[in-house]
Design a protein around this motif. Structure first.
Motif, mmCIF file in Angstrom:
data_model
loop_
_atom_site.group_PDB
_atom_site.id
_atom_site.type_symbol
_atom_site.label_atom_id
_atom_site.label_comp_id
_atom_site.label_asym_id
_atom_site.label_seq_id
_atom_site.Cartn_x
_atom_site.Cartn_y
_atom_site.Cartn_z
ATOM 1 N N ASN A 1 45.122 28.869 51.276
ATOM 2 C CA ASN A 1 44.944 27.848 50.233
ATOM 3 C C ASN A 1 43.880 28.299 49.221
ATOM 4 O O ASN A 1 44.077 28.200 48.012
ATOM 5 C CB ASN A 1 44.568 26.518 50.864
ATOM 6 N N LEU A 2 42.755 28.806 49.725
ATOM 7 C CA LEU A 2 41.675 29.270 48.854
ATOM 8 C C LEU A 2 42.138 30.429 47.962
ATOM 9 O O LEU A 2 41.949 30.388 46.756
ATOM 10 C CB LEU A 2 40.475 29.718 49.680
ATOM 11 N N THR A 3 42.776 31.426 48.550
ATOM 12 C CA THR A 3 43.217 32.575 47.746
ATOM 13 C C THR A 3 44.318 32.199 46.790
ATOM 14 O O THR A 3 44.408 32.768 45.698
ATOM 15 C CB THR A 3 43.655 33.747 48.649
ATOM 16 N N SER A 4 45.139 31.233 47.129
ATOM 17 C CA SER A 4 46.163 30.761 46.200
ATOM 18 C C SER A 4 45.528 30.104 44.971
ATOM 19 O O SER A 4 45.993 30.288 43.856
ATOM 20 C CB SER A 4 47.087 29.748 46.881
ATOM 21 N N GLN A 5 44.465 29.366 45.197
ATOM 22 C CA GLN A 5 43.743 28.747 44.079
ATOM 23 C C GLN A 5 43.093 29.813 43.209
ATOM 24 O O GLN A 5 43.076 29.684 41.988
ATOM 25 C CB GLN A 5 42.681 27.777 44.610
ATOM 26 N N LEU A 6 42.564 30.858 43.817
ATOM 27 C CA LEU A 6 41.929 31.931 43.064
ATOM 28 C C LEU A 6 42.960 32.700 42.234
ATOM 29 O O LEU A 6 42.676 33.140 41.128
ATOM 30 C CB LEU A 6 41.184 32.892 43.982
ATOM 31 N N ARG A 7 44.140 32.884 42.789
ATOM 32 C CA ARG A 7 45.212 33.585 42.073
ATOM 33 C C ARG A 7 45.652 32.801 40.847
ATOM 34 O O ARG A 7 46.041 33.379 39.842
ATOM 35 C CB ARG A 7 46.405 33.772 42.991
ATOM 36 N N ALA A 8 45.590 31.481 40.930
ATOM 37 C CA ALA A 8 46.039 30.631 39.839
ATOM 38 C C ALA A 8 45.056 30.627 38.667
ATOM 39 O O ALA A 8 45.415 30.251 37.555
ATOM 40 C CB ALA A 8 46.256 29.202 40.323
ATOM 41 N N VAL A 9 43.825 31.055 38.933
ATOM 42 C CA VAL A 9 42.781 31.032 37.887
ATOM 43 C C VAL A 9 42.962 32.169 36.916
ATOM 44 O O VAL A 9 43.420 33.169 37.060
ATOM 45 C CB VAL A 9 41.370 31.112 38.528
ATOM 46 N N PRO B 1 45.207 49.189 48.733
ATOM 47 C CA PRO B 1 45.299 49.706 47.365
ATOM 48 C C PRO B 1 43.938 49.695 46.670
ATOM 49 O O PRO B 1 43.063 48.884 46.991
ATOM 50 C CB PRO B 1 46.253 48.731 46.662
ATOM 51 N N LYS B 2 43.780 50.584 45.737
ATOM 52 C CA LYS B 2 42.538 50.644 44.970
ATOM 53 C C LYS B 2 42.303 49.294 44.292
ATOM 54 O O LYS B 2 43.227 48.674 43.777
ATOM 55 C CB LYS B 2 42.632 51.745 43.916
ATOM 56 N N GLY B 3 41.056 48.833 44.336
ATOM 57 C CA GLY B 3 40.711 47.556 43.729
ATOM 58 C C GLY B 3 40.908 46.370 44.661
ATOM 59 O O GLY B 3 40.819 45.229 44.238
ATOM 60 N N VAL C 1 43.029 41.560 49.748
ATOM 61 C CA VAL C 1 42.771 40.724 48.572
ATOM 62 C C VAL C 1 42.089 41.545 47.493
ATOM 63 O O VAL C 1 41.405 42.530 47.785
ATOM 64 C CB VAL C 1 41.912 39.486 48.935
ATOM 65 N N PRO C 2 42.248 41.159 46.236
ATOM 66 C CA PRO C 2 41.578 41.875 45.142
ATOM 67 C C PRO C 2 40.060 41.776 45.238
ATOM 68 O O PRO C 2 39.512 40.746 45.640
ATOM 69 C CB PRO C 2 42.066 41.154 43.879
#
Length: 95
Positions: free
Chosen positions: A87-95, A28-30, A46-47
């Motif tokens: 784990n890393l991307t989950s933390q980034l999503r939570a920010v 997807p775009k972005g 990932v975004p």
């Protein structure tokens, strides 16, 4: 007024230009596709905003130092454990 991306993000952008048209249409775009895993690679989408996050940039920097960016899969390959990446991307999503 343009958006300035960190140097690492610009390198990643150049890598993704080399991916096949079929793979690009599935992203997807972005977002960007990355391949994660030590032996068996799994594709994650990932975004692009993750490329601006210091923790993700640290991961990319360590990958570049150890393995470089030229990978046969045509995308960015991150040779780490899937659990660590999730784990890393989950933390980034939570920010």
């Amino acid at each position: 007024m343009g958006i300035r991306l960190p140097f690492m993000a610009l390198q990643a952008k150049q890598i993704f230009k080399s991916t096949s048209t079929q793979q690009q249409s599935n992203v997807p775009k972005g977002h960007i596709a990355v391949y994660v895993g030590e032996l068996q690679k799994k594709r994650f989408v990932v975004p692009i905003s993750y490329l601006n996050h210091p923790t993700f940039l640290d991961l990319l920097s360590s990958v570049e130092e150890e393995f470089g960016y030229n990978h046969p899969m045509g995308g960015l390959t991150i040779p780490c454990k899937e659990d660590a990446f999730i784990n890393l991307t989950s933390q980034l999503r939570a920010v």
